[in-house]
Enzyme design. Structure first.
Site, PDB file in Angstrom:
ATOM      1  N   HIS A   1      36.882  49.496  30.506  1.00  0.00           N
ATOM      2  CA  HIS A   1      37.732  48.827  29.529  1.00  0.00           C
ATOM      3  C   HIS A   1      37.233  47.396  29.355  1.00  0.00           C
ATOM      4  O   HIS A   1      36.230  46.994  29.965  1.00  0.00           O
ATOM      5  CB  HIS A   1      39.217  48.918  29.909  1.00  0.00           C
ATOM      6  CG  HIS A   1      39.582  48.330  31.248  1.00  0.00           C
ATOM      7  ND1 HIS A   1      39.319  47.029  31.582  1.00  0.00           N
ATOM      8  CD2 HIS A   1      40.200  48.875  32.327  1.00  0.00           C
ATOM      9  CE1 HIS A   1      39.763  46.773  32.800  1.00  0.00           C
ATOM     10  NE2 HIS A   1      40.292  47.900  33.288  1.00  0.00           N
TER      11      HIS A   1
ATOM     12  N   HIS B   1      36.325  45.163  32.469  1.00  0.00           N
ATOM     13  CA  HIS B   1      35.006  45.382  33.079  1.00  0.00           C
ATOM     14  C   HIS B   1      33.922  44.756  32.201  1.00  0.00           C
ATOM     15  O   HIS B   1      32.964  44.156  32.693  1.00  0.00           O
ATOM     16  CB  HIS B   1      34.714  46.884  33.229  1.00  0.00           C
ATOM     17  CG  HIS B   1      35.764  47.642  33.972  1.00  0.00           C
ATOM     18  ND1 HIS B   1      36.515  48.638  33.400  1.00  0.00           N
ATOM     19  CD2 HIS B   1      36.213  47.522  35.256  1.00  0.00           C
ATOM     20  CE1 HIS B   1      37.368  49.118  34.293  1.00  0.00           C
ATOM     21  NE2 HIS B   1      37.207  48.451  35.424  1.00  0.00           N
TER      22      HIS B   1
ATOM     23  N   CYS C   1      46.821  50.692  49.723  1.00  0.00           N
ATOM     24  CA  CYS C   1      46.973  50.937  48.283  1.00  0.00           C
ATOM     25  C   CYS C   1      45.707  51.626  47.788  1.00  0.00           C
ATOM     26  O   CYS C   1      44.614  51.053  47.882  1.00  0.00           O
ATOM     27  CB  CYS C   1      47.183  49.626  47.504  1.00  0.00           C
ATOM     28  SG  CYS C   1      47.052  49.881  45.710  1.00  0.00           S
TER      29      CYS C   1
ATOM     30  N   CYS D   1      43.869  49.784  44.891  1.00  0.00           N
ATOM     31  CA  CYS D   1      42.991  48.681  45.336  1.00  0.00           C
ATOM     32  C   CYS D   1      41.979  49.175  46.358  1.00  0.00           C
ATOM     33  O   CYS D   1      41.043  48.461  46.678  1.00  0.00           O
ATOM     34  CB  CYS D   1      43.786  47.572  46.023  1.00  0.00           C
ATOM     35  SG  CYS D   1      44.991  46.747  45.007  1.00  0.00           S
TER      36      CYS D   1
ATOM     37  N   CYS E   1      52.453  47.803  45.715  1.00  0.00           N
ATOM     38  CA  CYS E   1      51.323  46.872  45.627  1.00  0.00           C
ATOM     39  C   CYS E   1      51.604  45.847  44.533  1.00  0.00           C
ATOM     40  O   CYS E   1      52.027  46.209  43.435  1.00  0.00           O
ATOM     41  CB  CYS E   1      50.062  47.672  45.295  1.00  0.00           C
ATOM     42  SG  CYS E   1      48.711  46.653  44.704  1.00  0.00           S
TER      43      CYS E   1
ATOM     44  N   HIS F   1      49.003  46.647  41.490  1.00  0.00           N
ATOM     45  CA  HIS F   1      49.154  47.888  40.729  1.00  0.00           C
ATOM     46  C   HIS F   1      50.600  48.267  40.432  1.00  0.00           C
ATOM     47  O   HIS F   1      50.856  49.099  39.563  1.00  0.00           O
ATOM     48  CB  HIS F   1      48.453  49.050  41.456  1.00  0.00           C
ATOM     49  CG  HIS F   1      46.961  48.949  41.380  1.00  0.00           C
ATOM     50  ND1 HIS F   1      46.223  48.261  42.316  1.00  0.00           N
ATOM     51  CD2 HIS F   1      46.088  49.399  40.453  1.00  0.00           C
ATOM     52  CE1 HIS F   1      44.943  48.311  41.974  1.00  0.00           C
ATOM     53  NE2 HIS F   1      44.831  48.990  40.851  1.00  0.00           N
TER      54      HIS F   1
ATOM     55  N   LYS G   1      47.959  41.796  34.262  1.00  0.00           N
ATOM     56  CA  LYS G   1      46.539  42.155  34.308  1.00  0.00           C
ATOM     57  C   LYS G   1      46.345  43.453  33.535  1.00  0.00           C
ATOM     58  O   LYS G   1      47.014  44.443  33.797  1.00  0.00           O
ATOM     59  CB  LYS G   1      46.105  42.353  35.764  1.00  0.00           C
ATOM     60  CG  LYS G   1      44.663  42.799  35.905  1.00  0.00           C
ATOM     61  CD  LYS G   1      44.223  42.730  37.356  1.00  0.00           C
ATOM     62  CE  LYS G   1      42.803  43.202  37.540  1.00  0.00           C
ATOM     63  NZ  LYS G   1      42.633  44.612  37.768  1.00  0.00           N
TER      64      LYS G   1
ATOM     65  N   LYS H   1      43.889  50.170  33.225  1.00  0.00           N
ATOM     66  CA  LYS H   1      43.978  51.550  32.744  1.00  0.00           C
ATOM     67  C   LYS H   1      45.223  52.219  33.338  1.00  0.00           C
ATOM     68  O   LYS H   1      45.948  52.926  32.661  1.00  0.00           O
ATOM     69  CB  LYS H   1      42.717  52.280  33.212  1.00  0.00           C
ATOM     70  CG  LYS H   1      42.397  53.507  32.424  1.00  0.00           C
ATOM     71  CD  LYS H   1      41.670  53.141  31.149  1.00  0.00           C
ATOM     72  CE  LYS H   1      41.503  54.389  30.306  1.00  0.00           C
ATOM     73  NZ  LYS H   1      40.879  54.114  29.039  1.00  0.00           N
TER      74      LYS H   1
HETATM   75  N1  MSP Z   1      34.885  48.925  42.983  1.00  0.00           N
HETATM   76  C1  MSP Z   1      35.522  47.671  43.165  1.00  0.00           C
HETATM   77  C2  MSP Z   1      34.501  46.559  43.273  1.00  0.00           C
HETATM   78  C3  MSP Z   1      33.466  46.741  44.340  1.00  0.00           C
HETATM   79  S1  MSP Z   1      32.306  45.462  44.344  1.00  0.00           S
HETATM   80  C4  MSP Z   1      31.456  45.668  45.735  1.00  0.00           C
HETATM   81  C5  MSP Z   1      36.461  47.405  42.013  1.00  0.00           C
HETATM   82  N2  MSP Z   1      36.237  48.076  40.899  1.00  0.00           N
HETATM   83  S2  MSP Z   1      37.077  47.976  39.534  1.00  0.00           S
HETATM   84  O1  MSP Z   1      36.634  49.047  38.692  1.00  0.00           O
HETATM   85  O2  MSP Z   1      38.462  47.925  39.820  1.00  0.00           O
HETATM   86  O3  MSP Z   1      36.602  46.656  38.839  1.00  0.00           O
HETATM   87  C6  MSP Z   1      37.183  45.444  39.157  1.00  0.00           C
HETATM   88  C7  MSP Z   1      36.493  44.352  38.393  1.00  0.00           C
HETATM   89  O4  MSP Z   1      36.491  44.623  36.978  1.00  0.00           O
HETATM   90  C8  MSP Z   1      37.224  43.028  38.488  1.00  0.00           C
HETATM   91  O5  MSP Z   1      36.941  42.354  39.682  1.00  0.00           O
HETATM   92  C9  MSP Z   1      36.694  42.324  37.258  1.00  0.00           C
HETATM   93  O6  MSP Z   1      35.381  41.949  37.453  1.00  0.00           O
HETATM   94  C10 MSP Z   1      36.767  43.453  36.245  1.00  0.00           C
HETATM   95  N3  MSP Z   1      38.104  43.599  35.681  1.00  0.00           N
HETATM   96  C11 MSP Z   1      38.901  44.698  35.727  1.00  0.00           C
HETATM   97  N4  MSP Z   1      40.072  44.430  35.070  1.00  0.00           N
HETATM   98  C12 MSP Z   1      40.052  43.171  34.599  1.00  0.00           C
HETATM   99  C13 MSP Z   1      40.913  42.394  33.830  1.00  0.00           C
HETATM  100  N5  MSP Z   1      42.067  42.831  33.396  1.00  0.00           N
HETATM  101  N6  MSP Z   1      40.504  41.143  33.517  1.00  0.00           N
HETATM  102  C14 MSP Z   1      39.301  40.633  33.905  1.00  0.00           C
HETATM  103  N7  MSP Z   1      38.463  41.349  34.642  1.00  0.00           N
HETATM  104  C15 MSP Z   1      38.802  42.606  35.027  1.00  0.00           C
HETATM  105  O7  MSP Z   1      37.328  46.564  42.165  1.00  0.00           O
END
Ligand code: MSP
Length: 523
Positions: A21, A24, A130, A133, A151, A154, A307, A310
């Site tokens: 999304h 990311h 969680c 997370c 959490c 979430h 935040k 999905k």
């Molecule tokens: N898999 C772990 C990270 C492991 S790194 C060794 C993870 N994955 S995640 O799919 O949840 O991605 C999290 C990351 O995606 C966040 O830290 C950020 O970089 C980005 N984001 C996900 N949602 C976001 C927002 N709503 N806003 C900004 N960035 C976001 O955590």
């Protein structure tokens, strides 16, 4: 002669429980802009992104879709994740998947060494977890909702995990980590993020459970094959396994490791700061490896004040936006509108307003006006060279300001500096009124000078905005004829941008399609 170290930047590796999304995409675009910028400074750069494929969260999404976890991740990575980054024009140098043998084998070797060195021991874990997370939670991370512990991130109920696990002696690294951040305040940024990490370290950190035994979707613990490593312990190592961790120094992997280690910047969202600024450097310290130079925690994209995610059904996919505004406006908007490090809300209205005023009017129109005037008044070729002191000086100051800001991860500051210069050039054209000058042949020299100075300014803007909007800047570059008269856009160095007078007289200017077309009305 020793070569300068390669600038090594990473994004988090994303869970493949669903398609990417815009949250990311936000991190990945930011990393892309910074690495493109540094390449244009003439630096050697390595940009890594990838996917985090193990753990319960991914396993459960595969189960819910009635496919094996391997099929699930293969399908999503190939059909969603890689294509998403391709369509956003992300120029990553590598893409790591944690199910690849190059990762799993190096993880097993590294963690066996950590155990042999006495940092891993057998224990019992009981406590809240969680799955969203993938985190063992502390009391302060939870909030009571409808009589259940949930959490904070979430909003979903936590689960109680009770297992015989392997533990990492994290508590042994509290003092070394506190010393590290005292001596290297830059190693965790912004300052608010570092303060949070320091107070967490001061609050009493316990050892960490690093394996799970109730499911098998993970990397097998080599000395206890009934267990798999805890997904974060596997995932954090991607930054090192992707560049040859533990390989023979004479091998390809070993050489890569020497070339890039330690990472210059780990970009992360602020919710995963602790993993990166506490657990990860402790793992590296235990192995005697250098710790990352900087972990930078950026803010969240919010929807409805929360935040965007999905799981809360607030996820917006990049295509929803790029179909309407185009890829480059997407890349521009978030970095321009939200200070990196702060949270920010996404709004269609704000994006529409900035697209129209900053991209279409200030930047796009300047380029189309210049091409039209060169065609009309100069037979389509750049006229006699000229110099305008005010513009040239403003450009030098702009380059200095933008370079300092972008290298400091202040994308907004960098972009604003460049767009202010763009506004100044528009002002210059408005004041000089070339369309009036053109009415009298006696003004020919002055008209040529105005057009030359405007074209030179656009040459500079194409280079300065190239890391943010590469496809658009390529169109502009070609419209100025610069690809033929100067060379490839990507080869133009930031340090040389402000040398005035680079567009050669006679360079053939052509009208391009509108850089930022008028938008369709959204129904
Ligand atoms: N898999 C772990 C990270 C492991 S790194 C060794 C993870 N994955 S995640 O799919 O949840 O991605 C999290 C990351 O995606 C966040 O830290 C950020 O970089 C980005 N984001 C996900 N949602 C976001 C927002 N709503 N806003 C900004 N960035 C976001 O955590």
């Amino acid at each position: 002669m020793s070569l300068a170290k390669t600038f090594y930047l990473t994004t988090p590796i994303y869970y493949v429980n669903s398609a990417p999304h815009i949250g990311h995409a936000y991190t990945t675009v930011a990393g892309d802009v910074l690495t493109r910028w540094r390449r244009q400074r003439g630096e050697s750069v390595w940009y890594l992104t990838g996917t985090d494929e193990h753990g319960e969260k991914v396993l459960r999404s595969a189960q819910a879709n009635k496919v094996s976890p391997q099929e699930w991740v293969d399908n999503l990575v190939e059909k969603e994740w890689r294509p998403a980054w391709r369509s956003l024009n992300i120029a990553n140098d590598d893409f790591i998947r944690t199910t690849e043998p190059r990762h799993t084998q190096r993880v097993q070797k590294f963690l066996t060494q950590l155990k042999d060195a006495g940092f891993i021991y057998a224990g019992k874990y009981e406590g809240p977890y969680c799955v969203g997370c993938e985190e063992f939670k502390l009391p302060g991370d939870l909030v009571e909702k409808d009589g259940k512990q949930t959490c904070l991130i979430h909003g979903t109920p936590i689960e109680i995990v009770k297992e015989d696990n392997w533990f990492f002696k994290l508590s042994a690294f509290v003092e070394p980590l506190l010393k590290h951040y005292r001596e290297n305040p830059d190693a965790c940024q912004p300052d608010t993020a570092r303060n949070e990490v320091v107070s967490f370290l001061n609050s009493g950190v316990t050892d960490l459970s690093i394996s799970r035994s109730t499911f098998d979707w993970g990397i097998t613990v080599p000395w206890d094959t009934d267990q798999v490593f805890y997904v974060w312990f596997d995932a954090l190592l991607n930054y090192a396994t992707a560049v040859g961790l533990g390989d023979d120094p004479d091998s390809e992997g070993g050489k890569k490791f020497v070339e890039v280690w330690p990472p210059d910047i780990h970009l992360v969202g602020r919710e995963i700061l602790r993993f990166h600024a506490v657990i990860w450097p402790a793992m590296l310290m235990a192995a005697g490896l250098a710790t990352p130079k900087k972990v930078f925690a950026h803010g969240w994209l919010l929807v409805g004040g929360e935040k965007m995610s999905k799981s809360k059904l607030t996820g917006i996919v990049p295509k929803d936006i790029t179909d309407h505004f185009g890829v480059d406006a997407f890349r521009y908007y978030f970095l321009r509108a939200i200070p990196f490090g702060s949270d920010g809300s996404f709004s269609w209205e704000d994006m529409h307003a900035r697209y129209t005023s900053e991209l279409a009017n200030d930047f796009g129109n300047l380029s189309s006006r210049l091409a039209a005037m060169i065609e009309k008044y100069c037979d389509g070729v750049i006229p006699a060279s000229s110099y305008d002191e005010e513009l040239a000086e403003a450009l030098s100051a702009t380059v200095e300001k933008a370079d300092a800001a972008i290298c400091d991860l202040d994308f907004q500051g960098g972009i604003v500096a460049i767009m202010d210069f763009c506004k100044q050039v528009n002002g210059y054209v408005t004041v000089k009124e070339p369309w009036i000058l053109a009415k009298d042949p006696a003004n020919k020299a002055e008209l040529d000078a105005v057009l030359y100075n405007t074209a030179e300014s656009l040459r500079a803007l194409a280079i300065l905005l190239n890391s943010v909007m590469p496809a658009t800047c390529e169109i502009l570059w070609e419209s100025l004829g610069a690809h033929k008269s100067i060379g490839a856009l990507k080869d133009q160095h930031i340090a040389d941008v402000s040398k005035w007078g680079q567009l050669p007289v006679g360079s053939v200017v052509t009208k391009s399609a509108s850089l930022f077309p008028r938008l369709d009305v959204i129904a």
